[in-house]
Design a protein around this motif. Structure first.
Motif, PDB file in Angstrom:
ATOM      1  N   ILE B  24       0.852  -1.177   0.000  1.00 34.75           N
ATOM      2  CA  ILE B  24       0.000   0.000   0.000  1.00 34.75           C
ATOM      3  C   ILE B  24       0.891   1.230   0.000  1.00 34.75           C
ATOM      4  N   PHE B  25       0.713   2.091  -0.984  1.00 32.37           N
ATOM      5  CA  PHE B  25       1.435   3.353  -0.997  1.00 32.37           C
ATOM      6  C   PHE B  25       0.582   4.375  -0.285  1.00 32.37           C
ATOM      7  N   ALA B  26       1.067   4.857   0.850  1.00 38.86           N
ATOM      8  CA  ALA B  26       0.321   5.882   1.570  1.00 38.86           C
ATOM      9  C   ALA B  26       0.528   7.203   0.852  1.00 38.86           C
ATOM     10  N   GLU B  30      -4.620   6.719  -0.786  1.00 34.03           N
ATOM     11  CA  GLU B  30      -3.949   5.440  -0.594  1.00 34.03           C
ATOM     12  C   GLU B  30      -4.048   4.582  -1.868  1.00 34.03           C
ATOM     13  N   VAL B  31      -2.905   4.020  -2.295  1.00 31.92           N
ATOM     14  CA  VAL B  31      -2.932   3.147  -3.468  1.00 31.92           C
ATOM     15  C   VAL B  31      -2.579   1.727  -3.037  1.00 31.92           C
ATOM     16  N   ARG B  32      -3.485   0.802  -3.293  1.00 33.96           N
ATOM     17  CA  ARG B  32      -3.207  -0.597  -2.996  1.00 33.96           C
ATOM     18  C   ARG B  32      -2.634  -1.221  -4.267  1.00 33.96           C
ATOM     19  N   ALA B  33      -1.306  -1.127  -4.419  1.00 38.49           N
ATOM     20  CA  ALA B  33      -0.657  -1.566  -5.667  1.00 38.49           C
ATOM     21  C   ALA B  33      -0.628  -3.088  -5.768  1.00 38.49           C
ATOM     22  N   LEU B  34      -0.528  -3.767  -4.617  1.00 40.01           N
ATOM     23  CA  LEU B  34      -0.598  -5.232  -4.604  1.00 40.01           C
ATOM     24  C   LEU B  34      -1.572  -5.639  -3.517  1.00 40.01           C
ATOM     25  N   GLY B  51      -0.071  -8.230 -17.520  1.00 38.22           N
ATOM     26  CA  GLY B  51      -1.238  -7.483 -17.081  1.00 38.22           C
ATOM     27  C   GLY B  51      -1.224  -6.088 -17.648  1.00 38.22           C
ATOM     28  N   PRO B  52      -2.361  -5.407 -17.583  1.00 41.32           N
ATOM     29  CA  PRO B  52      -2.438  -4.066 -18.152  1.00 41.32           C
ATOM     30  C   PRO B  52      -1.628  -3.063 -17.333  1.00 41.32           C
ATOM     31  N   SER B  53      -1.437  -1.882 -17.890  1.00 40.53           N
ATOM     32  CA  SER B  53      -0.671  -0.832 -17.226  1.00 40.53           C
ATOM     33  C   SER B  53      -1.273  -0.511 -15.863  1.00 40.53           C
ATOM     34  N   GLY B  54      -0.392  -0.387 -14.860  1.00 37.39           N
ATOM     35  CA  GLY B  54      -0.837   0.003 -13.532  1.00 37.39           C
ATOM     36  C   GLY B  54      -1.379  -1.127 -12.684  1.00 37.39           C
ATOM     37  N   CYS B  55      -1.228  -2.390 -13.138  1.00 40.45           N
ATOM     38  CA  CYS B  55      -1.801  -3.499 -12.381  1.00 40.45           C
ATOM     39  C   CYS B  55      -0.865  -3.953 -11.258  1.00 40.45           C
ATOM     40  N   GLY B  56       0.353  -3.421 -11.199  1.00 42.19           N
ATOM     41  CA  GLY B  56       1.248  -3.749 -10.090  1.00 42.19           C
ATOM     42  C   GLY B  56       2.425  -4.635 -10.452  1.00 42.19           C
ATOM     43  N   LYS B  57       2.711  -4.818 -11.725  1.00 39.58           N
ATOM     44  CA  LYS B  57       3.809  -5.688 -12.148  1.00 39.58           C
ATOM     45  C   LYS B  57       5.153  -5.161 -11.651  1.00 39.58           C
ATOM     46  N   THR B  58       5.407  -3.880 -11.940  1.00 37.97           N
ATOM     47  CA  THR B  58       6.678  -3.297 -11.518  1.00 37.97           C
ATOM     48  C   THR B  58       6.795  -3.320 -10.001  1.00 37.97           C
ATOM     49  N   THR B  59       5.690  -3.027  -9.328  1.00 39.24           N
ATOM     50  CA  THR B  59       5.713  -3.021  -7.869  1.00 39.24           C
ATOM     51  C   THR B  59       6.125  -4.390  -7.331  1.00 39.24           C
ATOM     52  N   LEU B  60       5.591  -5.450  -7.910  1.00 38.54           N
ATOM     53  CA  LEU B  60       5.951  -6.790  -7.445  1.00 38.54           C
ATOM     54  C   LEU B  60       7.448  -7.051  -7.679  1.00 38.54           C
ATOM     55  N   PHE B  96      16.438  -3.136 -15.838  1.00 43.47           N
ATOM     56  CA  PHE B  96      15.445  -2.086 -15.675  1.00 43.47           C
ATOM     57  C   PHE B  96      14.780  -1.737 -17.003  1.00 43.47           C
ATOM     58  N   GLN B  97      13.561  -1.246 -16.881  1.00 46.28           N
ATOM     59  CA  GLN B  97      12.800  -0.901 -18.082  1.00 46.28           C
ATOM     60  C   GLN B  97      13.538   0.132 -18.930  1.00 46.28           C
ATOM     61  N   ASN B  98      14.171   1.118 -18.256  1.00 44.86           N
ATOM     62  CA  ASN B  98      14.930   2.126 -19.016  1.00 44.86           C
ATOM     63  C   ASN B  98      16.424   1.783 -19.038  1.00 44.86           C
ATOM     64  N   ASP B 173      12.087  -6.068 -16.320  1.00 47.61           N
ATOM     65  CA  ASP B 173      10.889  -5.232 -16.363  1.00 47.61           C
ATOM     66  C   ASP B 173      10.669  -4.687 -17.769  1.00 47.61           C
ATOM     67  N   GLU B 174       9.815  -5.318 -18.523  1.00 47.24           N
ATOM     68  CA  GLU B 174       9.520  -4.927 -19.903  1.00 47.24           C
ATOM     69  C   GLU B 174      10.793  -4.564 -20.664  1.00 47.24           C
ATOM     70  N   PRO B 175      11.762  -5.473 -20.699  1.00 49.17           N
ATOM     71  CA  PRO B 175      13.061  -5.102 -21.276  1.00 49.17           C
ATOM     72  C   PRO B 175      12.995  -4.889 -22.778  1.00 49.17           C
ATOM     73  N   THR B 206       5.725  -8.140 -18.782  1.00 50.12           N
ATOM     74  CA  THR B 206       5.327  -7.605 -20.082  1.00 50.12           C
ATOM     75  C   THR B 206       3.842  -7.293 -20.052  1.00 50.12           C
ATOM     76  N   HIS B 207       3.411  -6.416 -20.950  1.00 46.41           N
ATOM     77  CA  HIS B 207       1.961  -6.295 -21.111  1.00 46.41           C
ATOM     78  C   HIS B 207       1.569  -6.749 -22.511  1.00 46.41           C
ATOM     79  N   ASP B 208       2.529  -7.430 -23.174  1.00 40.75           N
ATOM     80  CA  ASP B 208       2.289  -7.940 -24.514  1.00 40.75           C
ATOM     81  C   ASP B 208       1.940  -9.421 -24.409  1.00 40.75           C
TER      82      ASP B 208
HETATM   83  N1  LIG Z   1       5.904   5.041  -5.376  1.00 41.83           N
HETATM   84  C1  LIG Z   1       4.590   5.007  -5.580  1.00 41.83           C
HETATM   85  N2  LIG Z   1       3.762   5.806  -4.890  1.00 41.83           N
HETATM   86  C2  LIG Z   1       2.421   5.763  -5.086  1.00 41.83           C
HETATM   87  N3  LIG Z   1       1.820   4.965  -5.949  1.00 41.83           N
HETATM   88  C3  LIG Z   1       2.575   4.142  -6.680  1.00 41.83           C
HETATM   89  C4  LIG Z   1       3.998   4.118  -6.543  1.00 41.83           C
HETATM   90  N4  LIG Z   1       4.501   3.195  -7.408  1.00 41.83           N
HETATM   91  C5  LIG Z   1       3.431   2.678  -8.044  1.00 41.83           C
HETATM   92  N5  LIG Z   1       2.287   3.234  -7.601  1.00 41.83           N
HETATM   93  C6  LIG Z   1       0.924   2.880  -8.062  1.00 41.83           C
HETATM   94  O1  LIG Z   1       0.753   1.502  -7.930  1.00 41.83           O
HETATM   95  C7  LIG Z   1       0.049   0.969  -9.036  1.00 41.83           C
HETATM   96  C8  LIG Z   1       0.863  -0.124  -9.704  1.00 41.83           C
HETATM   97  O2  LIG Z   1       2.005   0.460 -10.312  1.00 41.83           O
HETATM   98  P1  LIG Z   1       3.079  -0.383 -11.119  1.00 41.83           P
HETATM   99  O3  LIG Z   1       4.174   0.560 -11.488  1.00 41.83           O
HETATM  100  O4  LIG Z   1       3.459  -1.568 -10.334  1.00 41.83           O
HETATM  101  O5  LIG Z   1       2.265  -0.797 -12.404  1.00 41.83           O
HETATM  102  P2  LIG Z   1       2.731  -1.654 -13.663  1.00 41.83           P
HETATM  103  O6  LIG Z   1       1.877  -2.870 -13.702  1.00 41.83           O
HETATM  104  O7  LIG Z   1       4.195  -1.857 -13.639  1.00 41.83           O
HETATM  105  O8  LIG Z   1       2.308  -0.709 -14.860  1.00 41.83           O
HETATM  106  P3  LIG Z   1       3.061  -0.406 -16.245  1.00 41.83           P
HETATM  107  O9  LIG Z   1       2.719  -1.523 -17.185  1.00 41.83           O
HETATM  108  O10 LIG Z   1       2.430   0.891 -16.678  1.00 41.83           O
HETATM  109  O11 LIG Z   1       4.527  -0.279 -15.973  1.00 41.83           O
HETATM  110  C9  LIG Z   1      -0.265   2.139  -9.947  1.00 41.83           C
HETATM  111  O12 LIG Z   1      -1.577   2.545  -9.695  1.00 41.83           O
HETATM  112  C10 LIG Z   1       0.717   3.188  -9.531  1.00 41.83           C
HETATM  113  O13 LIG Z   1       0.181   4.457  -9.730  1.00 41.83           O
END
Ligand SMILES: Nc1ncnc2c1ncn2[C@@H]1O[C@H](COP(=O)(O)OP(=O)(O)OP(=O)(O)O)[C@@H](O)[C@H]1O
Ligand SMILES: [Mg+2]
Lengths: 277, 367
Positions: B24-26, B30-34, B51-60, B96-98, B173-175, B206-208
């Motif tokens: 959870i990103f406070a 509040e964002v529940r990323a996972l 998964g689609p953009s923003g689903c939490g892949k990078t966070t995991l 890293f992605q970049n 991460d989406e290399p 990946t999201h492909d």
């Molecule tokens: N440091 C942070 N602070 C607050 N919210 C965050 C932070 N990092 C990610 N989030 C949120 O957590 C959610 C998941 O983000 P994440 O980067 O894991 O998505 P993703 O699946 O990698 O998306 P993409 O395919 O666009 O890279 C998003 O809603 C994002 O806005």
């Protein structure tokens, strides 16, 4: 002082150009003349063979020779260099730490406050700082009987910090934090991350900050005049003292030398800040 | 290669175990990323998070790498709890992605970095760097600045840099997302080869969907911070558990049906035996039919066939897509491989055809 990384082309985005405003060219020309003509005259007359500040009597380097031979000038110049070196160095170290704290640590309460405090010397009128320092240091001098350069060093360091801080912070903000994450991912400890990645990448910012702080210290009159003890003239305060008595082209020569030194340092500063990583 | 040195008994310990992790990103909001994510990734596996953009892949990935602590739950590496270890103490490397290549170091300097930080002897570092440069075919450019090489080359350097310390797990991460299609296909093959040769566990983001299907041993499909389904590419494609998964991967037809026991009756007609997934009760359900799992025949429907009217025909070289409307008004897309002369087998637009389904073509969805 503006932050060079920030004053991006905002005016270009507008729908009109200031160039079309009536009188723009005249105002611009007038400003340049007022700004640079006196300096041109000063530089020119520093090479005058005669004693006059108004009549040209041929080219000569005699005023430079006189300035170099003048022991008071030598003494003041060395003191200026010493003071600027120490104050700019210490100030830059402090500014580096402040910039790291305000960009590389997770947001913490009071971060904006710290930012404001670091930049405070840019906002407070210099004369106010000077008077305040005079009062405090005078008391300390009486109380301890100690009158070394330390007061000047402390005062100069204090106002050097914000000038060094700006380019360093600008540099850190444009740096990609994923580089530091990558270093940590590749087994670098916190110190190694700093030593091998953060520091080398922020180095141009640090050098730019150091140069800027150095020039600012070299140039300072007001605070130095108020804080210095007897026999602690820097080049600018020495010149001020001379001007109160008799004005000779020797002053022009010293000014020109400072101008050249400052121009070189500022050019270096811009080269360092403009160059893209 | 390397996995031969691993004792056999270790093979049943998973490489990475994510145990009921939430992040959870406070903030102002509040964002529940996972959200209560559990997954166990096997040794030597090519595991993909899709998964689609923003689903939490990078966070995991960031949690596994150690850049962020989990809000709840634990992470294990080879049976050891690593939830509290800083990134530099985890034998896990990231592409890293970049790319995040160090701009002040050469190509070789970048690759040597991890080994230097591990304090390896100079001779070993030189040897490994040479081997890595050969592996990614970058030997001629070893002394170049990383800003003076192309995107595809940067990608290879990032890969070599992460592989050089021979981590237990490699996170990617989406290399490939920054590469053009041709290079991307090449790198997909190269990545599979590298994974095979090094025996390192790959966790790939990946999201492909096509990339996920062609490269992975197993795929986890994510949505809104949750893992919806984990399975082999074939499982995910042919037996998606939920409508979201079916929709996200490949093309889908969804039809209304009635389930009784292990028989579904389509609203459009026809009764079919199906395998019923856990947790689906008798009653109204929706079923999935992939466009290539249906076939069409000119003429009147008989037996289990369904009548359909052709609305559109789209020819695309190797296949032809036929859009049909059923008696219930539902739309169905059918894709047929093209054979020589197959073009006059069907009536034209507005014609009626009989549609039938391959055995097992009908998948009952959970939702
Ligand atoms: N440091 C942070 N602070 C607050 N919210 C965050 C932070 N990092 C990610 N989030 C949120 O957590 C959610 C998941 O983000 P994440 O980067 O894991 O998505 P993703 O699946 O990698 O998306 P993409 O395919 O666009 O890279 C998003 O809603 C994002 O806005
Ligand atoms: Mg991402």
């Amino acid at each position: 002082m503006t932050d060079p990384a920030r004053d991006a082309p905002t005016s270009k985005a507008r729908g009109y150009s200031v160039r079309t405003l009536p009188g723009f060219a005249i105002v611009a020309l007038f400003t340049f003349v007022v700004l640079y003509a006196p300096i041109m005259i000063l530089v020119t007359y520093s090479f005058n063979a005669g004693t006059s500040l108004a009549i040209w009597e041929g080219f000569s380097l005699r005023w430079y020779q006189r300035a170099i031979a003048n022991e008071q000038v030598q003494d003041a110049a060395l003191r200026s260099l010493y003071l600027a070196t120490v104050a700019a160095s210490v100030g830059t170290v402090a500014a580096t730490m402040a910039a790291l704290a305000t960009t590389r640590i997770r947001r913490f309460p009071g971060r904006t406050m710290i930012y404001a405090l670091v930049n405070q010397p840019l906002m407070v009128p210099e004369i106010v700082t000077a008077v305040a320092l005079l009062i405090v240091f005078a008391a300390v001098k009486v109380w301890t009987g100690h009158t070394s350069m330390i007061y000047l060093i402390v005062a100069h360091t204090a106002f050097c910090v914000p000038f060094a801080y700006l380019p360093i912070r600008a540099r850190l903000e444009t740096m990609d934090t994923s580089l530091e994450a990558a270093a940590a991912d590749l087994y670098a400890s916190r110190w190694q991350v700093f030593r091998r990645v953060t520091l080398p990448l922020m180095w141009p910012g640090i050098v730019a900050g150091l140069l800027l702080a150095f020039v600012i210290s070299l140039d300072d009159v007001v605070i130095t005049e108020f804080v210095k003890s007897a026999g602690q003239d820097t080049l600018p305060t020495y010149m001020l003292g001379q001007l109160r008595r008799v004005v000779t082209p020797e002053i022009n020569a010293i000014s020109t030398a400072i101008l050249v030194a400052g121009a070189i340092l500022v050019s270096l500063f811009f080269m360092l800040t403009m160059r893209k990583r | 290669m390397d996995q031969l040195t691993h004792p056999d008994s270790a093979s049943d310990i998973s490489a990475v175990e994510v145990n009921r992790v939430s992040k959870i990103f406070a903030g102002e909001q509040e964002v529940r990323a996972l959200d209560d994510v559990s997954v166990s990734i096997r040794r030597n596996e090519f595991f993909t998070l899709l998964g689609p953009s923003g689903c939490g892949k990078t966070t995991l990935l960031r949690l596994i790498a150690g850049f962020e602590p989990p809000t709840m739950g634990t992470l294990q590496l080879g049976g050891r709890n690593i939830s509290r270890l800083p990134p530099n103490q985890r034998p896990i490397n990231t592409v890293f992605q970049n790319y995040a290549l160090f701009p002040h170091m050469s190509v070789a300097g970048n690759i040597a970095f991890g080994l230097e930080m591990l304090g390896k002897p100079k001779s070993e570092i030189a040897e490994t760097v040479d081997r890595m440069l050969r592996l990614v075919q970058m030997e001629p450019l070893r002394n170049r600045r990383t800003s003076e090489i192309s995107g595809g080359q940067q990608q290879r350097v990032a890969l070599a840099r992460a592989l050089a310390p021979h981590p237990e797990v490699l996170l990617l991460d989406e290399p490939l997302s920054a590469l053009d299609l041709k290079l991307r296909k090449e790198m997909q093959i190269e990545l599979k080869r590298l994974q095979h040769e090094t025996g390192i566990t790959f966790i790939f983001v990946t999201h492909d969907q096509e990339e996920a299907l062609t490269m992975s041993d197993r795929i986890a499909v994510m949505s809104a911070g949750r893992i919806l389904q984990i399975g082999s590419p074939r499982d995910i494609y042919e037996r998606p558990a939920e409508r979201f998964v079916a929709n996200f991967i490949g093309e889908s037809n969804f039809l209304d049906a009635e389930l009784t026991g292990n028989t579904v009756t389509l609203r459009a007609g026809g009764r079919f035996e199906v395998t019923v997934p856990d947790g689906v009760a008798d009653g109204a359900v929706s079923v999935l039919i992939r466009p290539e799992h249906a076939s069409l025949r000119a003429g009147e429907p008989t037996g289990k066939e369904i009548a359909a009217v052709i609305e559109n025909i789209v020819y695309s070289g190797d296949a032809t897509a036929v859009h049909l409307r059923l008696g219930t008004g539902e739309l169905v897309k059918v894709r047929m491989a093209n054979a020589p002369g197959s073009d006059d087998a069907l009536p034209g637009l507005g014609g009626t055809v009989a549609m039938s389904f391959a055995p097992g073509a009908i998948t009952v969805l959970k939702d």
